[in-house]
Scaffold this active site. Structure first.
Site, PDB file in Angstrom:
ATOM      1  N   ASP A 184       0.832  -1.198   0.000  1.00 30.86           N
ATOM      2  CA  ASP A 184       0.000   0.000   0.000  1.00 30.86           C
ATOM      3  C   ASP A 184       0.871   1.253   0.000  1.00 30.86           C
ATOM      4  O   ASP A 184       2.041   1.205   0.407  1.00 30.86           O
ATOM      5  CB  ASP A 184      -0.898   0.014   1.241  1.00 30.86           C
ATOM      6  CG  ASP A 184      -1.938  -1.093   1.208  1.00 30.86           C
ATOM      7  OD1 ASP A 184      -2.289  -1.543   0.103  1.00 30.86           O
ATOM      8  OD2 ASP A 184      -2.401  -1.510   2.293  1.00 30.86           O
ATOM      9  N   TYR A 239       7.630  -8.515   8.104  1.00 28.30           N
ATOM     10  CA  TYR A 239       7.165  -7.128   8.240  1.00 28.30           C
ATOM     11  C   TYR A 239       7.525  -6.572   9.612  1.00 28.30           C
ATOM     12  O   TYR A 239       7.636  -7.302  10.600  1.00 28.30           O
ATOM     13  CB  TYR A 239       5.639  -7.050   8.102  1.00 28.30           C
ATOM     14  CG  TYR A 239       5.092  -7.432   6.753  1.00 28.30           C
ATOM     15  CD1 TYR A 239       4.963  -6.493   5.732  1.00 28.30           C
ATOM     16  CD2 TYR A 239       4.689  -8.746   6.503  1.00 28.30           C
ATOM     17  CE1 TYR A 239       4.438  -6.849   4.500  1.00 28.30           C
ATOM     18  CE2 TYR A 239       4.175  -9.103   5.264  1.00 28.30           C
ATOM     19  CZ  TYR A 239       4.055  -8.151   4.271  1.00 28.30           C
ATOM     20  OH  TYR A 239       3.543  -8.510   3.045  1.00 28.30           O
ATOM     21  N   ASP A 299      -6.256   0.650   9.017  1.00 26.34           N
ATOM     22  CA  ASP A 299      -4.982   1.334   9.226  1.00 26.34           C
ATOM     23  C   ASP A 299      -5.245   2.790   9.599  1.00 26.34           C
ATOM     24  O   ASP A 299      -6.386   3.257   9.612  1.00 26.34           O
ATOM     25  CB  ASP A 299      -4.052   1.202   8.014  1.00 26.34           C
ATOM     26  CG  ASP A 299      -4.579   1.898   6.764  1.00 26.34           C
ATOM     27  OD1 ASP A 299      -5.330   2.887   6.887  1.00 26.34           O
ATOM     28  OD2 ASP A 299      -4.234   1.455   5.659  1.00 26.34           O
ATOM     29  N   ARG A 323      -2.643  -5.357   8.260  1.00 27.00           N
ATOM     30  CA  ARG A 323      -3.686  -4.464   8.777  1.00 27.00           C
ATOM     31  C   ARG A 323      -4.748  -5.258   9.539  1.00 27.00           C
ATOM     32  O   ARG A 323      -5.189  -4.877  10.622  1.00 27.00           O
ATOM     33  CB  ARG A 323      -4.348  -3.692   7.633  1.00 27.00           C
ATOM     34  CG  ARG A 323      -3.500  -2.595   7.058  1.00 27.00           C
ATOM     35  CD  ARG A 323      -4.220  -1.914   5.913  1.00 27.00           C
ATOM     36  NE  ARG A 323      -4.295  -2.758   4.731  1.00 27.00           N
ATOM     37  CZ  ARG A 323      -5.376  -2.916   3.990  1.00 27.00           C
ATOM     38  NH1 ARG A 323      -6.500  -2.332   4.335  1.00 27.00           N
ATOM     39  NH2 ARG A 323      -5.348  -3.667   2.916  1.00 27.00           N
TER      40      ARG A 323
END
Length: 297
Positions: free
Chosen positions: A40, A68, A82, A173
């Site tokens: 994103d 991540y 988010d 998310r």
């Protein structure tokens, strides 16, 4: 100068993965280019970009495990899960302790069912869920099995982070939102950096802005061969006769190669007179061990 291979790009915040690919495509003057999985605009980090003939390995690269580092904010919920989304709920009580947060996060390790977020590129009846979400439409989504290999909860002053190793298809998310639900206070992802895709790491990546200011000669030296994503697979080298048979789609029987270590169901890198050219899968054919074509490159 031809460009065929993979560039390990560090995507900056504020642009889409598609934009990053487009900039690399224009810079190198290649017709074909693609990436290994959408990040994103909010996210930064590892974005392997395949150029030229290397786009053929896209399906294999997107299937690799990922790592991540995510920021997580407790006490609010948004429609996008988010920090960029519209706040739909706020918690007025005392927020959980770090120890409670850590226990909740670690409870997600293993194989879990995750419902993909509406703000995602998944398609339903030919339309992306994110396009529906932007119009205020919410539809039912089926849960998908993902696997969280490890979660390390981190506290840095007043900020909380999650270091996650996971399978493909995991939405960080949604993981943050689910942890918030588990704690009863809600949560959103406040930042995201992808640190790893398969063997591609953030430490070895090239910032996109740096790449755009390099000469094409220097960039050429940074491109990794497509076969590098299969480095964990064993090599089978075919003599010229069997190479021709294999390239025509015929299986090659293992005993004719003098090999006794081929395992049924395992994938192998296939090499010929000019190097790597295919993946082969070991199988039993007519009662004999053989290697059949899986994919040509």
């Amino acid at each position: 100068m031809e460009f065929n291979g993979i560039l390990n790009i560090d995507k900056p915040e504020g642009i889409t993965s598609h934009t990053a690919v487009s900039r690399v495509r224009r810079l190198l003057g290649v017709k074909k280019a693609g990436h290994s999985g959408t990040l994103d605009p909010l996210a930064t980090g590892v974005l392997p970009i395949m150029v030229g003939t290397a786009v053929k390995v896209s399906d294999w690269l997107t299937g690799h495990n990922k790592g991540y580092l995510a920021g997580i904010r407790l006490g609010i919920e948004t429609d996008s899960e988010d920090i960029t989304g519209k706040v739909i709920a706020a918690y007025n009580g005392t927020l959980p302790s770090f120890d409670d947060f850590k226990r909740a996060a670690e409870s997600f390790v293993g194989k879990v069912q995750q419902i993909p977020p509406m703000y995602s590129a998944i398609k339903k009846d030919g339309r992306k869920l994110v396009d529906l979400a932007r119009k205020g439409v919410t539809i039912e989504r089926s849960p998908r099995e993902i696997e969280i290999y490890s979660i390390n909860a981190i506290q840095d002053g007043t900020e909380l982070f999650l270091e996650v190793a996971c399978s493909k298809g995991t939405y960080i998310r949604t993981l943050c939102a689910d942890i918030g639900k588990c704690l009863g206070c809600g949560a959103v992802m406040s930042s995201l950096r992808r640190t790893k895709v398969g063997n591609f790491t953030a430490a070895a990546s090239i910032p996109l802005d740096t790449l755009l200011n390099m000469s094409t000669e220097d960039i050429h030296g940074l491109i990794m061969p497509a076969e590098s994503i299969f480095s964990d697979m064993e090599i089978v080298t075919l003599p010229p006769f069997f190479e021709r048979l294999f390239k025509n789609g015929a299986p090659v029987f293992v005993h004719k190669l003098g090999r006794s270590d081929i395992i049924e169901g395992v994938l192998y890198r296939i090499y010929g007179s000019e190097g790597f050219f295919a993946l082969g899968e070991a199988a039993v054919i007519d009662g004999l061990d053989a290697i059949k074509v899986k994919k040509f490159f």
